[in-house]
Structure formats: C-alpha cells, structure tokens
Scaffold this motif. Structure first.
Motif, PDB file in Angstrom:
ATOM      1  N   VAL A   1      55.358  31.934  38.849  1.00  0.00           N
ATOM      2  CA  VAL A   1      53.801  32.252  39.585  1.00  0.00           C
ATOM      3  C   VAL A   1      53.941  32.119  40.609  1.00  0.00           C
ATOM      4  O   VAL A   1      54.019  31.430  41.538  1.00  0.00           O
ATOM      5  N   THR A   2      53.192  33.456  41.363  1.00  0.00           N
ATOM      6  CA  THR A   2      53.177  33.224  42.143  1.00  0.00           C
ATOM      7  C   THR A   2      51.626  32.368  43.392  1.00  0.00           C
ATOM      8  O   THR A   2      50.590  32.029  42.579  1.00  0.00           O
ATOM      9  N   GLY A   3      51.511  32.139  44.157  1.00  0.00           N
ATOM     10  CA  GLY A   3      51.254  30.627  44.610  1.00  0.00           C
ATOM     11  C   GLY A   3      51.126  29.291  43.910  1.00  0.00           C
ATOM     12  O   GLY A   3      50.260  28.547  44.339  1.00  0.00           O
ATOM     13  N   GLY A   4      51.464  29.332  43.158  1.00  0.00           N
ATOM     14  CA  GLY A   4      51.485  27.795  42.622  1.00  0.00           C
ATOM     15  C   GLY A   4      52.323  26.637  42.724  1.00  0.00           C
ATOM     16  O   GLY A   4      53.542  26.990  43.589  1.00  0.00           O
ATOM     17  N   ASP A   5      52.855  25.545  42.656  1.00  0.00           N
ATOM     18  CA  ASP A   5      53.783  24.560  43.486  1.00  0.00           C
ATOM     19  C   ASP A   5      54.784  24.463  43.307  1.00  0.00           C
ATOM     20  O   ASP A   5      55.662  24.694  44.236  1.00  0.00           O
TER      21      ASP A   5
ATOM     22  N   ALA B   1      52.464  38.528  34.634  1.00  0.00           N
ATOM     23  CA  ALA B   1      51.456  38.529  33.361  1.00  0.00           C
ATOM     24  C   ALA B   1      50.313  37.808  33.384  1.00  0.00           C
ATOM     25  O   ALA B   1      49.957  38.067  33.618  1.00  0.00           O
ATOM     26  N   LEU B   2      50.649  36.990  31.516  1.00  0.00           N
ATOM     27  CA  LEU B   2      49.253  36.371  31.874  1.00  0.00           C
ATOM     28  C   LEU B   2      49.837  34.624  31.997  1.00  0.00           C
ATOM     29  O   LEU B   2      50.408  34.072  31.456  1.00  0.00           O
ATOM     30  N   MET B   3      48.369  34.167  32.659  1.00  0.00           N
ATOM     31  CA  MET B   3      48.255  31.744  32.877  1.00  0.00           C
ATOM     32  C   MET B   3      48.136  32.023  31.028  1.00  0.00           C
ATOM     33  O   MET B   3      47.306  32.677  29.935  1.00  0.00           O
ATOM     34  N   PRO B   4      48.163  30.893  30.377  1.00  0.00           N
ATOM     35  CA  PRO B   4      47.257  30.664  29.114  1.00  0.00           C
ATOM     36  C   PRO B   4      46.519  30.707  29.243  1.00  0.00           C
ATOM     37  O   PRO B   4      46.383  30.762  27.806  1.00  0.00           O
TER      38      PRO B   4
ATOM     39  N   THR C   1      53.611  37.309  40.043  1.00  0.00           N
ATOM     40  CA  THR C   1      54.878  36.325  39.710  1.00  0.00           C
ATOM     41  C   THR C   1      55.885  36.594  41.026  1.00  0.00           C
ATOM     42  O   THR C   1      56.088  38.070  41.167  1.00  0.00           O
ATOM     43  N   THR C   2      56.814  35.701  41.154  1.00  0.00           N
ATOM     44  CA  THR C   2      57.543  35.812  42.629  1.00  0.00           C
ATOM     45  C   THR C   2      59.143  35.562  42.026  1.00  0.00           C
ATOM     46  O   THR C   2      59.303  34.734  41.636  1.00  0.00           O
TER      47      THR C   2
END
Length: 175
Positions: free
Chosen positions: A134-138, A158-161, A168-169
């Motif tokens: 996920v782009t921008g996530g930890d 994609a979709l988050m839950p 997406t990266t």
C-alpha cells in the motif's frame, strides 16, 4: 523484545498444522486495516481456506513460508517467498503476505522477517525479488529502509478492507 523473536522457515510437514494460527494472524491484520487481498469482515473460514492453500503450496515446493515466533512459540508474523514462476524467471521470486500481529508491531519483527526472506531467496538461488505494498503505509517505509528500490505506483489498484480505494507501490531488490 526483538531478541526474543525467532524467525524460521516452516517445512512441508509442519505447514498444515500452522493453518489455524496463521488464520488468526490474517484476521487480526485485516481487522486492523491491512490491505492484503481480503475485505473486512473476514470470515475465519475464508482465512483458514487461504492458509490451507498456502500450506499445499509449501508442500509442493512452490513457496517458502517463514514465521516469526516469540520465546514461547506464539506466532508474531509471517512472510512468503513465491517460488513457482514462469520458466524464463528461475532467478526471481515474489515476496508476499508480510503480516505482523498488531500486538507485535514496532518491535523489529517485520525487519527481521524481511532479512530472513532475503536469506531464503539466496538459498533458493534467487537474485531478484519483487513485492508490492500500500502506498504511503508503514511497510513502504520499511522496504525503502531495507534497500528495496521503488519502481512506481499504480493509483486505485486495490481496496482497503473497509472498501476505500488505495494505491499500490511496487519494489524490487537485487540480491
């Protein structure tokens, strides 16, 4: 805490016995908002079915399954190395489903899992690894710190839950 963490590869005979604990881990991560191919609420039966498929892939040698455990053997996290790729890519593998239980985060578990999956890739003769996140996530920051090269971003991939779209990266690493 990270000193108490043991990372190891799960063998073909053990993989089926880990399905239940891996399903619990997956449910925890999806409930916590991790975009790892599943929507919330994630029925436990669906998580169990996913991990049964993974265990079958481990048995066939199509993937390596690594787990992170605490000193008492409790599952803290997992990552997979997908080895079954087209015949013109015998040098490559995909890294997938890097999951760390919410109670074990920020303790170095993910970094240790990534180092271990790279080690397993070398043992398997793989020199190019690819993953997406996920782009921008930890996780994106973790991969960059670990020397992975950012390839690019696909908006609304994609979709988050919870149903919200996310970008997406893609990353790669030469070993």
């Amino acid at each position: 805490m990270s000193e108490d963490v043991r990372i190891r590869r799960v063998g073909a005979t053990e993989a089926p016995s880990r399905v239940e604990s891996l399903a619990d881990l997956l449910v925890d991560c999806v409930e916590g908002g991790a975009s790892v191919s599943f929507m919330w609420p994630l029925p436990r039966e669906k998580a169990v079915a996913f991990w049964r498929t993974v265990a079958e892939g481990v048995t066939r040698g199509e993937r390596a399954l690594l787990v992170a455990e605490d000193g008492e053997g409790h599952l803290l996290g997992t990552v997979q190395l997908l080895l079954s790729l087209p015949e013109n890519q015998p040098h490559r593998a995909d890294v997938a489903k890097m999951l760390v239980h919410r109670q074990a985060r920020r303790r170095g578990v993910a970094a240790r899992l990534m180092a271990a999956v790279e080690h397993e890739a070398r043992r398997e003769g793989r020199t190019v690894l690819v993953l997406d996140t996920v782009t921008g996530g930890d996780a994106e920051r973790l991969y960059a710190r670990a020397g992975w090269q950012r390839v690019g971003e696909v908006p609304h991939y994609a979709l988050m839950p919870d149903g919200m779209p996310c970008s997406t990266t893609y990353f790669y690493k030469h070993l």
